[in-house]
Design an enzyme around this catalytic site. Structure first.
Site, short mmCIF file in Angstrom:
data_model
loop_
_atom_site.label_atom_id
_atom_site.label_comp_id
_atom_site.label_asym_id
_atom_site.label_seq_id
_atom_site.Cartn_x
_atom_site.Cartn_y
_atom_site.Cartn_z
NE ARG A 142 7.23 0.94 5.08
CZ ARG A 142 6.02 0.37 5.03
NH1 ARG A 142 5.90 -0.91 4.75
NH2 ARG A 142 4.93 1.09 5.24
NE ARG A 196 -1.74 -2.26 2.81
CZ ARG A 196 -1.91 -3.53 2.46
NH1 ARG A 196 -2.97 -3.88 1.82
NH2 ARG A 196 -1.00 -4.43 2.76
CB THR A 197 3.35 2.58 2.39
OG1 THR A 197 2.52 2.20 3.48
CG2 THR A 197 3.97 3.93 2.69
CG HIS A 223 3.40 4.25 8.68
ND1 HIS A 223 3.61 5.06 7.57
CD2 HIS A 223 2.99 3.04 8.20
CE1 HIS A 223 3.33 4.36 6.48
NE2 HIS A 223 2.97 3.15 6.84
CE LYS A 239 27.67 -4.45 -7.35
NZ LYS A 239 27.87 -3.48 -8.44
C1 NCD Z 1 1.74 -1.00 8.16
C2 NCD Z 1 3.23 -0.82 8.27
O1 NCD Z 1 3.99 -1.19 7.39
O2 NCD Z 1 3.60 -0.26 9.27
N1 NCD Z 1 1.25 -1.13 6.90
C3 NCD Z 1 1.09 -0.02 6.11
O3 NCD Z 1 2.00 0.74 5.91
N2 NCD Z 1 -0.13 0.18 5.61
C4 NCD Z 1 1.20 -1.98 9.12
C5 NCD Z 1 1.77 -3.34 9.22
O4 NCD Z 1 2.75 -3.71 8.59
O5 NCD Z 1 1.18 -4.10 9.99
#
Ligand code: NCD
Length: 301
Positions: A105, A55-56, A133, A83
């Site tokens: 991320r 999703r993100t 997040h 590497k």
């Molecule tokens: C979440 C995350 O990656 O923190 N998902 C997201 O970004 N929609 C929640 C999760 O991984 O449980």
């Protein structure tokens, strides 16, 4: 001025409200290229995800493209990370190559603090370990705002692995800013210390009739060493099922950031129940990330 989007805690209530309003505008005009396609034309956004994401990552990419930007998707498995290249050198490389912003991320809660001072382009937190997040937090706020026309005074139960959830981390920060009340539910060992009076522990079944929304969370198995989970008994004790949905107020909503495990924290048939806003959250994710990218890029000189 470089504008980083790293934590909801660095924003005032007024600034967050204006981002929510802008996100709402985009949610109404996502498919209107004539209105929005020029906004980030000629910009290049780099997606740098060291942890899996559906999703993100995809919503950042779609958001950037809707605004007319180009996107570079950096994949650690197919890069010089193999590497031995460090995160710092990877981000500095993308900056040197000409990216205008980095959507980032990583599993480390605090790596962003170390890297941020060295970057001359915007850094956007797309999930930092179990810490925050913030774009998920913002899309959750947008979803609540669209539903109830306000945030102040809303009561939200958060159920599951709250301790290891960066989604809960950002929601709890937002609750303090907006005067929402959060009720933490789930196995005691998975609930964090209570950070202030806007959060309290609660018995899930007892709090359900009181709340405006229920945020179901996945057990963050990747952040545990030796957790044995019996899915069936977890579902019985803490999962969202028909019996629990019937305890909720008729206008209360079910949220989940995804990915969801059907039959564990949420029953299969409740994912698309009329009270569920789970897929709405996902489409709001695109609108929210459009607002965040626009905001971040407005700092460019
Ligand atoms: C979440 C995350 O990656 O923190 N998902 C997201 O970004 N929609 C929640 C999760 O991984 O449980």
């Amino acid at each position: 001025m470089i504008k980083h989007f790293l934590s909801l805690s660095s924003f005032s209530k007024a600034d967050l409200l204006s981002l929510i309003h802008r996100s709402h505008f985009f949610s109404q005009n996502q498919n209107r290229p004539d209105q929005i396609h020029h906004l980030l034309k000629h910009s290049i956004i780099a997606n740098v995800f060291y942890e899996p994401s559906t999703r993100t990552r995809c919503s950042f990419e779609i958001a950037a493209k809707r605004l007319g930007a180009d996107v570079v998707n950096f994949v650690p498995e197919h890069s010089s990370v193999k590497k031995g290249e460090t995160v710092y050198d990877t981000l500095k490389t993308l900056e040197s190559l000409g990216a205008d912003a980095i959507v980032f991320r990583h599993s480390d809660d605090h790596i962003i603090d170390l890297i941020k001072p060295a970057l001359k382009i915007s850094l956007i937190n797309a999930g930092a370990g179990k810490y925050e997040h913030p774009t998920q937090g913002l899309l959750d706020l947008l979803t609540l705002f669209q539903e109830f026309d306000k945030l102040e005074g809303l009561k939200v139960a958060v159920c599951g692995d709250v301790k290891h959830s960066r989604v809960a981390g950002s929601l709890i920060v937002a609750a303090k800013i907006f005067g929402m009340q959060i009720y933490q539910c789930g196995p005691e060992s998975l609930l964090p210390e209570i950070p202030g009076k806007h959060v309290e522990n609660a018995d899930f079944d007892k709090i359900l009739p009181e709340v405006d929304a229920v945020m179901m969370l996945r057990i963050q198995l990747e952040r545990h060493e030796n957790l044995e989970l019996d899915s069936k008994s977890y579902h019985h004790q803490f999962g969202m099922n028909h019996r629990r949905q019937e305890l909720m107020k008729k206008n209360a909503i079910i949220l989940h950031p995804g990915p969801f495990n059907r039959g564990v924290e949420i029953a299969d048939e409740l994912v698309e129940h009329p009270q569920s806003r789970i897929f709405k959250q996902m489409s709001n994710g695109v609108a929210t990330r459009m607002a965040v990218l626009e905001w971040a890029m407005s700092g460019r000189i």
